[in-house]
Design an enzyme around this catalytic site. Structure first.
Site, mmCIF file in Angstrom:
data_model
loop_
_atom_site.group_PDB
_atom_site.id
_atom_site.type_symbol
_atom_site.label_atom_id
_atom_site.label_comp_id
_atom_site.label_asym_id
_atom_site.label_seq_id
_atom_site.Cartn_x
_atom_site.Cartn_y
_atom_site.Cartn_z
ATOM 1 N N ASP A 1 0.819 -1.224 0.000
ATOM 2 C CA ASP A 1 0.000 0.000 0.000
ATOM 3 C C ASP A 1 0.849 1.267 0.000
ATOM 4 O O ASP A 1 1.963 1.272 0.522
ATOM 5 C CB ASP A 1 -0.915 -0.032 1.240
ATOM 6 C CG ASP A 1 -2.062 0.957 1.134
ATOM 7 O OD1 ASP A 1 -2.366 1.414 0.007
ATOM 8 O OD2 ASP A 1 -2.656 1.263 2.178
ATOM 9 N N GLY A 2 0.285 2.318 -0.573
ATOM 10 C CA GLY A 2 0.928 3.637 -0.514
ATOM 11 C C GLY A 2 1.441 4.151 -1.854
ATOM 12 O O GLY A 2 2.077 5.204 -1.899
ATOM 13 N N ASN A 3 1.134 3.436 -2.918
ATOM 14 C CA ASN A 3 1.609 3.865 -4.245
ATOM 15 C C ASN A 3 1.048 5.231 -4.635
ATOM 16 O O ASN A 3 1.762 6.070 -5.194
ATOM 17 C CB ASN A 3 1.168 2.860 -5.324
ATOM 18 C CG ASN A 3 1.772 1.486 -5.130
ATOM 19 O OD1 ASN A 3 2.703 1.320 -4.363
ATOM 20 N ND2 ASN A 3 1.239 0.496 -5.846
ATOM 21 N N ARG B 1 -0.065 7.693 -2.709
ATOM 22 C CA ARG B 1 0.522 8.791 -1.923
ATOM 23 C C ARG B 1 1.962 9.061 -2.324
ATOM 24 O O ARG B 1 2.410 10.206 -2.334
ATOM 25 C CB ARG B 1 0.418 8.468 -0.420
ATOM 26 C CG ARG B 1 -0.959 8.795 0.151
ATOM 27 C CD ARG B 1 -1.195 8.110 1.462
ATOM 28 N NE ARG B 1 -1.505 6.685 1.262
ATOM 29 C CZ ARG B 1 -1.610 5.805 2.251
ATOM 30 N NH1 ARG B 1 -1.424 6.196 3.494
ATOM 31 N NH2 ARG B 1 -1.921 4.554 1.987
ATOM 32 N N ARG C 1 -1.127 8.948 -10.302
ATOM 33 C CA ARG C 1 -1.136 7.756 -9.455
ATOM 34 C C ARG C 1 -0.532 6.523 -10.142
ATOM 35 O O ARG C 1 0.126 5.710 -9.508
ATOM 36 C CB ARG C 1 -2.577 7.440 -9.008
ATOM 37 C CG ARG C 1 -3.142 8.435 -8.007
ATOM 38 C CD ARG C 1 -4.580 8.055 -7.628
ATOM 39 N NE ARG C 1 -4.653 6.744 -7.019
ATOM 40 C CZ ARG C 1 -4.496 6.527 -5.705
ATOM 41 N NH1 ARG C 1 -4.300 7.528 -4.876
ATOM 42 N NH2 ARG C 1 -4.572 5.295 -5.236
ATOM 43 N N GLU D 1 -12.403 -4.785 -3.447
ATOM 44 C CA GLU D 1 -12.931 -3.419 -3.311
ATOM 45 C C GLU D 1 -12.240 -2.427 -4.254
ATOM 46 O O GLU D 1 -12.733 -1.310 -4.456
ATOM 47 C CB GLU D 1 -12.777 -2.939 -1.865
ATOM 48 C CG GLU D 1 -13.717 -3.584 -0.866
ATOM 49 C CD GLU D 1 -13.341 -5.028 -0.546
ATOM 50 O OE1 GLU D 1 -14.234 -5.887 -0.540
ATOM 51 O OE2 GLU D 1 -12.153 -5.315 -0.309
ATOM 52 N N ASN D 2 -11.090 -2.805 -4.801
ATOM 53 C CA ASN D 2 -10.347 -1.864 -5.646
ATOM 54 C C ASN D 2 -11.043 -1.559 -6.979
ATOM 55 O O ASN D 2 -10.679 -0.598 -7.657
ATOM 56 C CB ASN D 2 -8.911 -2.349 -5.880
ATOM 57 C CG ASN D 2 -8.010 -2.217 -4.667
ATOM 58 O OD1 ASN D 2 -7.088 -3.010 -4.457
ATOM 59 N ND2 ASN D 2 -8.233 -1.198 -3.832
ATOM 60 N N ARG E 1 -12.362 2.040 -7.755
ATOM 61 C CA ARG E 1 -11.512 3.151 -8.201
ATOM 62 C C ARG E 1 -11.888 3.591 -9.612
ATOM 63 O O ARG E 1 -12.521 2.838 -10.349
ATOM 64 C CB ARG E 1 -10.044 2.717 -8.145
ATOM 65 C CG ARG E 1 -9.632 2.413 -6.716
ATOM 66 C CD ARG E 1 -8.165 2.114 -6.607
ATOM 67 N NE ARG E 1 -7.831 1.853 -5.201
ATOM 68 C CZ ARG E 1 -6.626 1.957 -4.678
ATOM 69 N NH1 ARG E 1 -5.609 2.293 -5.439
ATOM 70 N NH2 ARG E 1 -6.430 1.719 -3.405
ATOM 71 N N SER F 1 -7.799 -4.473 5.681
ATOM 72 C CA SER F 1 -8.464 -4.241 4.386
ATOM 73 C C SER F 1 -8.842 -5.542 3.678
ATOM 74 O O SER F 1 -8.576 -5.720 2.484
ATOM 75 C CB SER F 1 -7.593 -3.365 3.475
ATOM 76 O OG SER F 1 -7.325 -2.123 4.084
HETATM 77 C C1 IPE Z 1 -5.398 -2.683 0.223
HETATM 78 O O1 IPE Z 1 -5.084 -1.350 -0.005
HETATM 79 C C2 IPE Z 1 -5.399 -3.440 -1.070
HETATM 80 C C3 IPE Z 1 -4.108 -3.612 -1.712
HETATM 81 C C4 IPE Z 1 -2.952 -3.176 -1.271
HETATM 82 C C5 IPE Z 1 -4.142 -4.363 -2.931
HETATM 83 P P1 IPE Z 1 -6.210 -0.254 -0.182
HETATM 84 O O2 IPE Z 1 -5.514 1.030 -0.410
HETATM 85 O O3 IPE Z 1 -7.193 -0.687 -1.189
HETATM 86 O O4 IPE Z 1 -6.922 -0.289 1.251
HETATM 87 P P2 IPE Z 1 -7.780 0.810 1.997
HETATM 88 O O5 IPE Z 1 -8.827 1.280 1.039
HETATM 89 O O6 IPE Z 1 -6.860 1.895 2.396
HETATM 90 O O7 IPE Z 1 -8.349 0.095 3.184
HETATM 91 C C1 IPE Z 2 -1.703 0.212 -3.247
HETATM 92 O O1 IPE Z 2 -1.491 1.572 -3.339
HETATM 93 C C2 IPE Z 2 -2.011 -0.421 -4.580
HETATM 94 C C3 IPE Z 2 -3.375 -0.915 -4.693
HETATM 95 C C4 IPE Z 2 -4.310 -0.829 -3.780
HETATM 96 C C5 IPE Z 2 -3.725 -1.552 -5.933
HETATM 97 P P1 IPE Z 2 -2.696 2.591 -3.278
HETATM 98 O O2 IPE Z 2 -3.124 2.900 -4.669
HETATM 99 O O3 IPE Z 2 -3.778 2.127 -2.377
HETATM 100 O O4 IPE Z 2 -1.971 3.847 -2.656
HETATM 101 P P2 IPE Z 2 -2.583 4.903 -1.659
HETATM 102 O O5 IPE Z 2 -3.116 4.139 -0.481
HETATM 103 O O6 IPE Z 2 -3.656 5.628 -2.403
HETATM 104 O O7 IPE Z 2 -1.434 5.775 -1.304
HETATM 105 MG MG MG Z 3 -4.136 2.397 -0.404
#
Ligand code: IPE
Ligand code: IPE
Ligand code: MG
Length: 250
Positions: free
Chosen positions: A30-32, A34, A43, A77-78, A81, A206
């Site tokens: 997580d955190g890509n 941001r 993003r 849930e992704n 997006r 998550s």
């Molecule tokens: C969890 O990250 C899913 C993955 C890393 C694939 P999210 O960014 O989707 O989780 P939430 O929405 O912050 O809980």
């Molecule tokens: C994790 O990074 C990758 C996936 C959930 C696919 P995010 O896209 O959730 O990065 P943040 O949480 O918005 O920084």
């Molecule tokens: Mg995230």
């Protein structure tokens, strides 16, 4: 948790007790988004940078002979997006397989998928099948990629599959126990995760491995996934080895 992560890799490695390694590690990548935002980038470039970390971390796990690694790549849930971001992620999956599959195969890594991949677009689906098939006879580390994965979806599917087998007379209700449930999950035959790592500062699962994580140890860090490296991984393992796992005992 927030130690200086620039410390020497061989120093951290020397702190790892090879007799007490986590057998199965799960990572919520997580955190890509941001990471990209901090740099004023779109993003998808954060996701691209995050993807580059996957092979590095797989190899860092391989190096110390971790048996099972599960990477959370895309949740059920992704799909919420914007479609442009979902498309970028699916595209990166294709790029990842085309670029890294051979190297993973040479490292004897066995790739498995956790999740309902039937919902994936055609090209990513084909590439994913190719990765699983090519590596199916490998005897090294098992790399689970959680893709369109959700713990609740997994449990729901397990319930349906168990009921179907009961109806068909394949299994008996009286014989259903916790082990049966495990056998109907995507992680069938694999040990539960000992250690779950989540970068990016979020303190939640998550929907990741919610059944399997009953007694997992958690390691959180504010570092964003594209900045995550082998030092962080090894630090998480050293910290894990200091934990007292009681499993309800004393
Ligand atoms: C969890 O990250 C899913 C993955 C890393 C694939 P999210 O960014 O989707 O989780 P939430 O929405 O912050 O809980
Ligand atoms: C994790 O990074 C990758 C996936 C959930 C696919 P995010 O896209 O959730 O990065 P943040 O949480 O918005 O920084
Ligand atoms: Mg995230």
């Amino acid at each position: 948790m927030e130690e200086d992560m620039t410390e020497n890799i061989s120093k951290i490695l020397s702190e790892i007790d090879t007799e007490n390694l986590p057998v199965h590690i799960g990572i919520i990548m997580d955190g890509n988004g941001r990471w990209a935002k901090q740099r004023g980038l779109p993003r998808h470039l954060g996701h691209q940078e995050g993807m580059k970390k996957v092979v590095q971390i797989v190899e860092a796990c391989n190096e110390i002979e971790i048996n099972n690694l599960t990477l959370y790549a895309f949740s059920t849930e992704n799909w919420k997006r914007p479609s442009i971001e979902v498309e970028a992620l699916m595209n990166l999956l294709v790029v990842f397989v085309r670029k890294e599959l051979q190297r993973l195969h040479e490292n004897n890594v066995k790739i498995k998928i956790l999740g309902d991949i039937s919902k994936l677009p055609e090209v990513p689906l084909r590439e994913v099948h190719r990765a699983v098939e090519l590596t199916s006879d490998n005897s090294g580390m098992t790399l689970n990629i959680a893709l369109n994965y959700g713990g609740r979806q997994e449990i729901t599917k397990a319930v349906i599959d168990i009921l179907t087998d009961v109806n068909k007379g394949n299994i008996n209700i009286d014989g259903i126990d916790e082990k049966t449930i495990s056998e109907y999950l995507y992680t069938k035959g694999q040990p539960d995760p000992d250690l779950i790592i989540r970068p990016s500062g979020e303190l939640r699962l998550s929907n990741f491995l919610i059944y399997q994580a009953a007694y997992s140890e958690f390691w959180f860090s504010d570092v964003l996934w594209p900045d995550f490296n082998a030092n962080h991984l090894y630090r998480a393992i050293v910290d894990y080895q200091k934990r007292n796992r009681r499993f309800g005992g004393i």
